[in-house]
Design a protein around this motif. Structure first.
Motif, PDB file in Angstrom:
ATOM      1  N   MET A 197      -2.901   0.184  -9.464  1.00  0.00           N
ATOM      2  CA  MET A 197      -1.491   0.272  -9.856  1.00  0.00           C
ATOM      3  C   MET A 197      -0.638   1.070  -8.880  1.00  0.00           C
ATOM      4  SD  MET A 197      -2.081   2.790 -13.082  1.00  0.00           S
ATOM      5  CE  MET A 197      -0.396   2.858 -13.594  1.00  0.00           C
ATOM      6  N   ILE A 198      -1.258   2.003  -8.184  1.00  0.00           N
ATOM      7  CA  ILE A 198      -0.484   2.841  -7.261  1.00  0.00           C
ATOM      8  C   ILE A 198       0.103   2.003  -6.115  1.00  0.00           C
ATOM      9  CG2 ILE A 198      -2.331   3.572  -5.652  1.00  0.00           C
ATOM     10  CD1 ILE A 198      -1.312   6.493  -6.147  1.00  0.00           C
ATOM     11  N   ASN A 199      -0.528   0.842  -5.865  1.00  0.00           N
ATOM     12  CA  ASN A 199      -0.065  -0.037  -4.783  1.00  0.00           C
ATOM     13  C   ASN A 199       0.667  -1.275  -5.300  1.00  0.00           C
ATOM     14  OD1 ASN A 199      -1.353   1.655  -2.905  1.00  0.00           O
ATOM     15  ND2 ASN A 199      -3.306   0.628  -3.292  1.00  0.00           N
ATOM     16  N   ASN A 218       0.813  -1.185   0.000  1.00  0.00           N
ATOM     17  CA  ASN A 218       0.000   0.000   0.000  1.00  0.00           C
ATOM     18  C   ASN A 218       0.865   1.260   0.000  1.00  0.00           C
ATOM     19  OD1 ASN A 218      -2.072   1.829   0.515  1.00  0.00           O
ATOM     20  ND2 ASN A 218      -3.165   0.215   1.614  1.00  0.00           N
ATOM     21  N   ALA A 219       0.512   2.219  -0.857  1.00  0.00           N
ATOM     22  CA  ALA A 219       1.287   3.467  -0.876  1.00  0.00           C
ATOM     23  C   ALA A 219       0.524   4.614  -0.235  1.00  0.00           C
ATOM     24  CB  ALA A 219       1.645   3.826  -2.316  1.00  0.00           C
ATOM     25  N   THR A 220      -0.768   4.444  -0.015  1.00  0.00           N
ATOM     26  CA  THR A 220      -1.568   5.598   0.403  1.00  0.00           C
ATOM     27  C   THR A 220      -2.063   5.551   1.850  1.00  0.00           C
ATOM     28  OG1 THR A 220      -3.511   4.521  -0.519  1.00  0.00           O
ATOM     29  CG2 THR A 220      -2.399   6.118  -1.924  1.00  0.00           C
ATOM     30  N   LEU A 259      -3.141  15.792 -17.655  1.00  0.00           N
ATOM     31  CA  LEU A 259      -4.577  16.067 -17.676  1.00  0.00           C
ATOM     32  C   LEU A 259      -4.952  17.074 -16.573  1.00  0.00           C
ATOM     33  CD1 LEU A 259      -7.448  15.509 -18.668  1.00  0.00           C
ATOM     34  CD2 LEU A 259      -7.525  13.537 -17.135  1.00  0.00           C
ATOM     35  N   ALA A 260      -4.431  16.850 -15.361  1.00  0.00           N
ATOM     36  CA  ALA A 260      -4.756  17.743 -14.242  1.00  0.00           C
ATOM     37  C   ALA A 260      -4.315  19.170 -14.559  1.00  0.00           C
ATOM     38  CB  ALA A 260      -4.079  17.252 -12.968  1.00  0.00           C
ATOM     39  N   ARG A 261      -3.116  19.305 -15.102  1.00  0.00           N
ATOM     40  CA  ARG A 261      -2.601  20.645 -15.449  1.00  0.00           C
ATOM     41  C   ARG A 261      -3.527  21.313 -16.464  1.00  0.00           C
ATOM     42  NH1 ARG A 261       3.143  18.280 -15.111  1.00  0.00           N
ATOM     43  NH2 ARG A 261       4.050  19.626 -13.511  1.00  0.00           N
ATOM     44  N   PHE A 308       3.161  16.096  -7.958  1.00  0.00           N
ATOM     45  CA  PHE A 308       2.686  14.897  -8.650  1.00  0.00           C
ATOM     46  C   PHE A 308       3.539  13.678  -8.302  1.00  0.00           C
ATOM     47  CE2 PHE A 308       1.080  18.201 -11.721  1.00  0.00           C
ATOM     48  CZ  PHE A 308      -0.279  17.910 -11.564  1.00  0.00           C
ATOM     49  N   GLY A 309       4.295  13.769  -7.238  1.00  0.00           N
ATOM     50  CA  GLY A 309       5.179  12.681  -6.837  1.00  0.00           C
ATOM     51  C   GLY A 309       6.583  12.928  -7.368  1.00  0.00           C
ATOM     52  N   GLY A 310       7.523  12.115  -6.888  1.00  0.00           N
ATOM     53  CA  GLY A 310       8.903  12.261  -7.338  1.00  0.00           C
ATOM     54  C   GLY A 310       9.097  11.575  -8.673  1.00  0.00           C
TER      55      GLY A 310
HETATM   56  C1  HEM Z   1      -3.703  18.110  -9.139  1.00  0.00           C
HETATM   57  C2  HEM Z   1      -4.114  16.884  -9.248  1.00  0.00           C
HETATM   58  C3  HEM Z   1      -3.291  15.675  -8.899  1.00  0.00           C
HETATM   59  C4  HEM Z   1      -2.322  15.501  -7.957  1.00  0.00           C
HETATM   60  C5  HEM Z   1      -1.781  16.524  -6.970  1.00  0.00           C
HETATM   61  C6  HEM Z   1      -1.879  14.120  -8.056  1.00  0.00           C
HETATM   62  C7  HEM Z   1      -0.879  13.560  -7.281  1.00  0.00           C
HETATM   63  C8  HEM Z   1      -0.373  12.278  -7.446  1.00  0.00           C
HETATM   64  C9  HEM Z   1       0.750  11.754  -6.722  1.00  0.00           C
HETATM   65  C10 HEM Z   1       1.534  12.496  -5.647  1.00  0.00           C
HETATM   66  C11 HEM Z   1       0.957  10.480  -7.160  1.00  0.00           C
HETATM   67  C12 HEM Z   1       2.125   9.650  -6.714  1.00  0.00           C
HETATM   68  C13 HEM Z   1       2.249   8.345  -6.538  1.00  0.00           C
HETATM   69  C14 HEM Z   1       3.482   7.724  -5.957  1.00  0.00           C
HETATM   70  O1  HEM Z   1       4.627   8.129  -6.176  1.00  0.00           O
HETATM   71  O2  HEM Z   1       3.255   6.727  -5.269  1.00  0.00           O
HETATM   72  C15 HEM Z   1      -0.067  10.197  -8.164  1.00  0.00           C
HETATM   73  C16 HEM Z   1      -0.240   9.003  -8.851  1.00  0.00           C
HETATM   74  C17 HEM Z   1      -1.281   8.731  -9.707  1.00  0.00           C
HETATM   75  N1  HEM Z   1      -2.194   9.638 -10.206  1.00  0.00           N
HETATM   76 FE1  HEM Z   1      -2.302  11.582  -9.729  1.00  0.00          FE
HETATM   77  N2  HEM Z   1      -2.600  13.494  -9.045  1.00  0.00           N
HETATM   78  C18 HEM Z   1      -3.466  14.407  -9.599  1.00  0.00           C
HETATM   79  C19 HEM Z   1      -4.352  14.192 -10.643  1.00  0.00           C
HETATM   80  C20 HEM Z   1      -4.548  12.999 -11.280  1.00  0.00           C
HETATM   81  C21 HEM Z   1      -5.471  12.774 -12.373  1.00  0.00           C
HETATM   82  C22 HEM Z   1      -6.332  13.852 -13.040  1.00  0.00           C
HETATM   83  C23 HEM Z   1      -5.422  11.439 -12.671  1.00  0.00           C
HETATM   84  C24 HEM Z   1      -6.162  10.662 -13.724  1.00  0.00           C
HETATM   85  C25 HEM Z   1      -7.308  10.967 -14.219  1.00  0.00           C
HETATM   86  C26 HEM Z   1      -4.446  10.835 -11.781  1.00  0.00           C
HETATM   87  C27 HEM Z   1      -4.108   9.496 -11.766  1.00  0.00           C
HETATM   88  C28 HEM Z   1      -3.058   8.966 -11.047  1.00  0.00           C
HETATM   89  C29 HEM Z   1      -2.702   7.554 -11.097  1.00  0.00           C
HETATM   90  C30 HEM Z   1      -3.407   6.461 -11.911  1.00  0.00           C
HETATM   91  C31 HEM Z   1      -1.577   7.408 -10.260  1.00  0.00           C
HETATM   92  C32 HEM Z   1      -0.804   6.119  -9.993  1.00  0.00           C
HETATM   93  C33 HEM Z   1       0.369   6.044 -10.922  1.00  0.00           C
HETATM   94  C34 HEM Z   1       1.245   4.825 -10.740  1.00  0.00           C
HETATM   95  O3  HEM Z   1       1.245   4.228  -9.662  1.00  0.00           O
HETATM   96  O4  HEM Z   1       1.933   4.468 -11.716  1.00  0.00           O
HETATM   97  N3  HEM Z   1      -3.935  11.802 -10.955  1.00  0.00           N
HETATM   98  N4  HEM Z   1      -0.844  11.323  -8.335  1.00  0.00           N
END
Ligand code: HEM
Length: 431
Positions: free
Chosen positions: A117-119, A99-101, A388-390, A375-377
């Motif tokens: 996938m995040i986990n 778990n990462a969250t 997309l978020a940007r 958005f993570g490291g």
């Molecule tokens: C401002 C908005 C957002 C922020 C601040 C944010 C932040 C993050 C962060 C910090 C992670 C890090 C994960 C890690 O290192 O363990 C992450 C992963 C992820 N985010 Fe975002 N996110 C945002 C928007 C979005 C959007 C719009 C989507 C898709 C529609 C999305 C989909 C994902 C997915 C699927 C992961 C997992 C990626 C992986 O494990 O390979 N996020 N996000």
């Protein structure tokens, strides 16, 4: 997230004691950035605490009572930019499983459904990421830009008509959900139901608002059914949507099956909607609180918006942290961690690291470069939806401040005090 942490590990309050450097000291509750007590401190106090944690050489360990009736949870906090970067990159040492969250794991026999996938670690993570990455390139996102603009225009039309309202419910909330439904090719008539079930999922990730298990199970069934039908249809009749891209084989002859598609969509909802909604709401708070920056933006909305979006993300860090588990002994910074230790990478702290950002506490929309870690490291888990978020933020905020330059928050926000997200529940606004 862990709002019932009542004592520090020495058994009594020690709020006036200074930080003890060089040793692993359990910290008092209010210094634990994941505690509700920390979130209740003023913004200035939080900034000061995070700075003192960053300045500490040696391990910073916290202990919290279990929220599942188990033994206390212990973790080490990583607050410096370079160390968050290194831990994000070294996925061989810093594992995202199980778990990462969240800080606590359900016992394996209680875990239900497939993990998202995040986990996951490689090779499972690499496989899913390779397939889904093709749906989230700059090019595929650009193909939906007209829809983004259409949704943004509709939201601002409604706002103009409505007048003063709750920015969260009426402006920030609809944007990411409508966009993700459209991109996945979910028929328009199902959007309302999808949004309703998505809310159940989002609530399920919030320890302060856990919905009943039945409601969650019902939403799981709803999404499973929806994506079973949708993937079958797109396999026989491809369109230009993301579902079509995901269910057809890639260059390696691999695609998501129905079940994986439903899990992926749920993870998009959880990862992509609350985060974007909170970031939009925080943008309005920042642009209300910093009149000078707002004037700068209004003088050139299209030119200044990209810098504004990045600075909101850095300054606010809407996702507060991610967790990792050590697969072996490892020295990170000046701390020797042992196999099995849990670390928490604190993005809010790293994004104010004075060795990377000049005047890190200033909100400065002209900051350039702005290599924040919101958005993570860098590494395989870097946010999939960052582009997309940007784009969602740039388009909606651009539409808002071009058409309604007088838009401001008109009262204190109701903030969301879980450890994982720095959320906004309500925000009165007028223009
Ligand atoms: C401002 C908005 C957002 C922020 C601040 C944010 C932040 C993050 C962060 C910090 C992670 C890090 C994960 C890690 O290192 O363990 C992450 C992963 C992820 N985010 Fe975002 N996110 C945002 C928007 C979005 C959007 C719009 C989507 C898709 C529609 C999305 C989909 C994902 C997915 C699927 C992961 C997992 C990626 C992986 O494990 O390979 N996020 N996000």
């Amino acid at each position: 997230m862990h709002d019932n942490f009542g004592e520090d590990a020495s058994g009594g309050p020690s709020y006036s004691e200074p930080m003890v450097a060089e040793t692993a000291v359990p910290e008092a509750e209010y210094r634990n950035p994941l505690s509700a007590e920390f979130m209740r401190r003023s913004a200035a106090e939080r900034v000061e605490i995070l700075a003192s944690l960053r300045a500490t050489r040696g391990p910073v360990r916290f202990r919290q009572p279990s929220s599942m009736g188990g033994p206390p949870v212990e973790f080490y906090l990583v607050t410096r930019y370079a160390e968050v970067e290194e831990a994000s990159r070294r996925t061989d040492v810093f594992s995202s499983e199980p778990n990462a969250t969240t800080l606590e794991d359900l016992p394996p026999d209680k875990r239900r459904g497939a993990p998202s996938m995040i986990n996951m670690d490689d090779p499972r993570h690499a496989r899913i990421r390779r397939i889904v990455a093709r749906a989230f390139t700059v090019r595929t996102i650009a193909a939906f830009d007209h829809r983004l603009q259409e949704v943004a225009r509709g939201i601002v039309d409604d706002l103009e008509e409505r007048g003063p309202c709750d920015f969260v419910a009426d402006v920030a909330r609809p944007m990411p959900l409508k966009i993700i439904c459209t991109m996945m090719g979910i028929p328009e008539e199902a959007h309302d139901e999808v949004i309703e079930h998505s809310e159940t999922f989002l609530a399920a990730t919030d320890p302060l608002a856990r919905p009943p298990r039945d409601a969650v199970a019902q939403s799981v069934r709803f999404f499973d059914g929806l994506f079973r039908d949708l993937s079958r249809e797109r396999r026989s009749r491809p369109t230009g949507d993301l579902t079509t891209l995901l269910v057809h084989d890639d260059a390696d002859g691999d695609a998501l099956d129905e079940r994986e598609l439903a899990v992926f969509f749920r993870s998009l909802v959880v990862a992509g909607t609350g985060t974007t909604r909170n970031s939009l709401s925080h943008a309005l708070i920042q642009l209300t609180d910093h009149e000078d920056q707002r004037e700068l933006l209004l003088a050139d909305v299209p030119g200044r918006m990209p810098g504004t979006v990045e600075e909101v993300l850095r300054h606010v860090s809407p996702v507060t942290y991610m967790r990792r588990n050590l697969t072996r002994d490892y020295v990170l910074g000046d701390v020797e961690y042992a196999k099995g230790d849990m670390i928490v990478m604190h993005y809010g702290a790293a994004n104010r690291d004075e060795t990377v950002f000049e005047r890190p506490d200033d909100f400065d929309i002209t900051r350039d470069p702005n290599p924040h870690l919101a958005f993570g490291g860098p590494g395989p888990h870097l946010c999939l939806g960052a582009n997309l978020a940007r784009r969602e933020m740039t388009v909606l905020l651009g539409e808002l401040f071009t058409r309604l330059p007088g838009l401001r928050a008109t009262g204190a926000p109701v903030l969301h005090e879980t450890g994982l997200v720095y959320g906004v529940d309500r925000l009165p606004c007028a223009f």
